[in-house]
Write an enzyme that holds these catalytic residues in place. Structure first.
Site, PDB file in Angstrom:
ATOM      1  CG  ASP A   1      -3.321   4.117   3.394  1.00 49.25           C
ATOM      2  OD1 ASP A   1      -4.605   3.899   4.400  1.00 49.25           O
ATOM      3  OD2 ASP A   1      -3.441   3.447   2.889  1.00 49.25           O
TER       4      ASP A   1
ATOM      5  CD1 TRP B   1      -2.388  -2.281   1.578  1.00 52.80           C
ATOM      6  CD2 TRP B   1      -2.933  -0.688  -0.051  1.00 52.80           C
ATOM      7  NE1 TRP B   1      -3.141  -3.173   0.898  1.00 52.80           N
ATOM      8  CE2 TRP B   1      -3.643  -2.811  -0.252  1.00 52.80           C
ATOM      9  CE3 TRP B   1      -3.135  -0.122  -0.950  1.00 52.80           C
ATOM     10  CZ2 TRP B   1      -4.730  -2.454  -1.358  1.00 52.80           C
ATOM     11  CZ3 TRP B   1      -3.870  -0.635  -2.141  1.00 52.80           C
ATOM     12  CH2 TRP B   1      -5.057  -1.549  -2.209  1.00 52.80           C
TER      13      TRP B   1
ATOM     14  CE  LYS C   1      -9.013  -3.072   3.034  1.00 53.23           C
ATOM     15  NZ  LYS C   1      -8.003  -2.092   2.290  1.00 53.23           N
TER      16      LYS C   1
HETATM   17  C1  LIG Z   1      -7.368  -1.782   0.960  1.00 53.61           C
HETATM   18  C2  LIG Z   1      -6.468  -0.497   1.307  1.00 53.61           C
HETATM   19  C3  LIG Z   1      -6.479   0.675   0.511  1.00 53.61           C
HETATM   20  C4  LIG Z   1      -7.235   0.814  -0.550  1.00 53.61           C
HETATM   21  O1  LIG Z   1      -8.391   1.137  -0.425  1.00 53.61           O
HETATM   22  P1  LIG Z   1      -9.466   1.153  -1.612  1.00 53.61           P
HETATM   23  O2  LIG Z   1     -10.842   1.775  -1.238  1.00 53.61           O
HETATM   24  O3  LIG Z   1      -9.526  -0.099  -2.364  1.00 53.61           O
HETATM   25  O4  LIG Z   1      -8.579   1.982  -2.376  1.00 53.61           O
HETATM   26  C5  LIG Z   1      -5.198   1.731   0.849  1.00 53.61           C
HETATM   27  N1  LIG Z   1      -4.665   1.358   1.852  1.00 53.61           N
HETATM   28  C6  LIG Z   1      -4.413   0.576   2.564  1.00 53.61           C
HETATM   29  C7  LIG Z   1      -3.533   0.607   3.697  1.00 53.61           C
HETATM   30  C8  LIG Z   1      -5.516  -0.400   2.592  1.00 53.61           C
HETATM   31  O5  LIG Z   1      -5.692  -1.462   3.010  1.00 53.61           O
END
Ligand SMILES: *Cc1c(COP(=O)(O)O)cnc(C)c1O
Length: 360
Positions: free
Chosen positions: A172, A102, A196
């Site tokens: 993030d 990521w 998530k």
């Molecule tokens: C799933 C995830 C993303 C991407 O999320 P989207 O909603 O598919 O854009 C970005 N960063 C992390 C750490 C993730 O787990």
């Protein structure tokens, strides 16, 4: 009805109570005679839903009053662009810490906007750890420092907060937000895709310090400008109304789990059970350094990878699904987000023990 134990990394398990409540309120939300999906986003019903969701999130995370909460679209991935678009302008430079898949995507996107300094990376050991801050080669002129506090694929988590002084720290937190208390004031901006630990995919929550709003260069498209979104209370256009509603129900559910301190205890107990099995030294092993292991995403390997398929097949028969590791790392991965009950982790651990007796 038979529900499985779903270990998917995302979209992921939601609290059953929340799904039941959404079903209950599907046709008639609290006497309105409408589904939340059918409501005007400008009406008083939806206004109350989004206001309550924001208030509950603020209370759960103890968000200081000089931070805005935005409910946006485009997932966490659009934030990979919005962050440099809005924040890089002052110096045209930003520091990124590269800890896995990521972070890599965030870096690739930021490079379209300016100069990215990868101040540290754990690539040398297949992203199995978090680089200590003492090893970072930081740029004092960076407009911000970006970290990925939980790498969903590699299963590493920051259990500490970097000190970046007056340079805003951007995080993030998609795959571990709300899994434990955090000190929001240590960050300039926090973002998290919802699928998530919060709710339906597509929604992304941004928590941003007010002084970082309004820095986007002239010509920035309205939908990509934090100021436009903040000035309009996340309703410059039609927000993802149903997703906000479900997120709100999840926040209420978290309050019933004694908030983030309560859910943290629960999460530590679940992860502990699983890591204990991996550390026993039998059929299973964890690829991640102990100090940096994620409480949410637990990758593991079978010592004999020829057993992988059999493992997944038998697990599925026991209603334990989505345990296959990400294609980039192989092996297995169990995602055990807030909504995964202890019973699910117990069932997995029991299955692993039994599989080991038969095949180990
Ligand atoms: C799933 C995830 C993303 C991407 O999320 P989207 O909603 O598919 O854009 C970005 N960063 C992390 C750490 C993730 O787990």
């Amino acid at each position: 009805m038979a529900r499985v134990f779903n270990f998917s990394a995302g979209p992921a398990v939601l609290p059953e109570e929340v799904l039941a409540q959404a079903r209950e309120e599907m046709l008639d939300w609290r006497g309105s005679g409408m589904s939340v999906m059918e409501m005007s986003h400008r009406g008083k019903e939806f206004e109350s839903i989004i206001a309550k969701a924001e208030a509950d999130l603020r209370s759960l995370l103890a968000i200081p009053s000089n931070y805005k909460v935005l409910f946006l679209q485009g997932g966490a991935s659009l934030q990979f662009s919005m962050i440099p678009q809005n924040l890089m302008g002052t110096t045209g430079k930003a520091d990124y810490i590269h800890t896995g898949e990521w972070a890599k995507k965030a870096i690739a996107e930021a490079k379209r906007f300016g100069a990215v300094n990868v101040a540290a990376t754990s690539e040398d050991r297949s992203f199995s750890y978090v680089p200590q801050q003492s090893a970072w080669k930081s740029d004092p002129n960076a407009a911000y420092v970006h970290i990925t506090t939980n790498e969903t694929i590699g299963g590493i988590e920051y259990h500490w907060v970097p000190d970046t002084g007056s340079i805003p720290l951007v995080a993030d937190m998609s795959s571990h937000i709300l899994s434990r208390p955090i000190d929001v004031s240590r960050y300039g901006l926090i973002y998290a895709g919802a699928q998530k630990n919060i709710g339906p995919a597509g929604l992304v929550i941004v928590i941003v310090r007010e002084d970082l709003i309004g820095r986007a260069p002239a010509g920035t498209p309205s939908m990509l400008d934090y100021k436009v979104m903040a000035d309009n209370g996340s309703m410059y256009n039609t927000p993802p109304t149903y997703s906000v509603y479900i997120a709100g129900l999840v926040f209420e559910w978290l309050q019933r789990q004694s908030g983030l301190a309560g859910i943290e205890q629960h999460n530590r107990a679940k992860a502990g059970l699983l890591y204990d099995v991996l550390d026993r030294g039998g059929l299973y092993a964890s690829p991640v350094d102990k100090a940096d292991r994620s409480l949410m995403n637990v990758p593991f390997r079978l010592r004999d990878e020829k057993l992988d398929e059999q493992f997944l097949k038998e697990a599925k028969t026991s209603s334990l699904i989505q345990l296959k590791g990400h294609r980039s790392v192989g092996g297995m991965r169990a995602s055990i987000y807030n909504a995964m009950p202890m019973a699910g982790v117990r069932a997995l651990v029991d299955f692993m023990g039994e599989f080991e007796r038969r095949h180990g």
